[in-house]
Design a protein around this motif. Structure first.
Motif, PDB file in Angstrom:
ATOM      1  N   THR A  43       0.860  -1.097  -0.095  1.00 16.98           N
ATOM      2  CA  THR A  43      -0.079  -0.476  -0.292  1.00 16.98           C
ATOM      3  C   THR A  43       1.082   1.367  -0.079  1.00 16.98           C
ATOM      4  N   GLU A  44      -0.174   2.137  -0.596  1.00 21.45           N
ATOM      5  CA  GLU A  44       1.104   3.815  -0.190  1.00 21.45           C
ATOM      6  C   GLU A  44       0.163   4.371   0.218  1.00 21.45           C
ATOM      7  N   VAL A  60      -0.960  -0.572  -4.341  1.00 19.99           N
ATOM      8  CA  VAL A  60      -0.432  -0.734  -5.551  1.00 19.99           C
ATOM      9  C   VAL A  60      -0.056  -1.783  -6.295  1.00 19.99           C
ATOM     10  N   LYS A  61       0.939  -3.059  -4.789  1.00 23.12           N
ATOM     11  CA  LYS A  61       1.131  -3.955  -6.518  1.00 23.12           C
ATOM     12  C   LYS A  61       0.582  -4.767  -5.215  1.00 23.12           C
TER      13      LYS A  61
END
Length: 153
Positions: A43-44, A60-61
Motif C-alpha cells: 500500500t501507499e 499498489v501491487k
C-alpha cells in the motif's frame, strides 16, 4: 446438518510442468514441507491536507514470497540438476509448479498453480554428529504469481 472437518496439511504432492515433465523420477516430486503460498498487497500512504487523524492507504501491487520446498537430501536428482544449471551456469528455464492438497483417496482436493518458477537458492541443513536426523535439502523458487484451483463437484 453435515459435519465438516478441515483437511489435514500433511497429505500433499508437488508436481512440475512444462518441457514434457522433465522430472520423471517419482522421488523428485516428494517433499516433506512446502511454504511460501501467500500473497501481500503493498500500500501507499497519502496524507490529506487538514486531516490529522489518519493517512489514506491505497493498494499498489501484489507481492509473492519465494516458494520453499524441503525434503531429504537426494544424491541423484533431475530437479537439483535443473537448479544447478540455473545457479552455476545462469541458465534459467522457468517451470510451472502445482502443489495439491490430497483427500483420503489421494485425489487433489485443492491445488495451487505456481506460475513461472525458477530456482534462487539451494541449501542443505547443518550437519551435526551429536544429532541423529536426516540430511535435509531446501530449494527456494521465485515465481510470478499463483492461482488456486478447487475441485469441482
Amino acid at each position: 446438518m453435515e459435519t465438516f472437518y478441515p483437511p489435514s496439511s500433511f497429505h500433499f504432492q508437488v508436481s512440475f510442468s512444462q518441457k514434457g515433465d522433465q522430472f520423471s523420477k517419482k522421488k523428485d516430486h516428494a517433499f516433506q514441507s512446502v511454504s511460501g503460498l501467500s500473497v501481500d498487497i503493498d500500500t501507499e500512504e497519502f496524507a490529506e491536507g487538514g486531516e490529522n487523524r489518519f493517512k489514506h492507504k491505497f493498494p499498489v501491487k501484489t507481492k509473492y514470497p519465494n516458494l520453499v520446498l524441503k525434503r531429504g537430501l537426494l544424491v541423484d536428482s533431475e530437479l537439483i540438476s535443473w537448479c544447478r544449471d540455473a545457479i552455476e551456469n545462469f541458465v534459467f528455464q522457468p517451470l510451472d509448479v502445482t502443489v495439491s492438497l490430497l483427500n483420503e483417496e489421494h485425489e487433489p482436493l485443492i491445488s495451487w498453480n505456481i506460475v513461472h518458477a525458477y530456482p534462487v537458492k539451494w541449501s542443505v541443513e547443518d550437519f551435526n554428529a551429536e544429532e541423529s536426523k536426516l540430511a535435509i535439502e531446501s530449494l527456494e523458487l521465485a515465481y510470478n504469481y499463483f492461482t488456486k484451483i478447487t475441485k469441482e463437484n
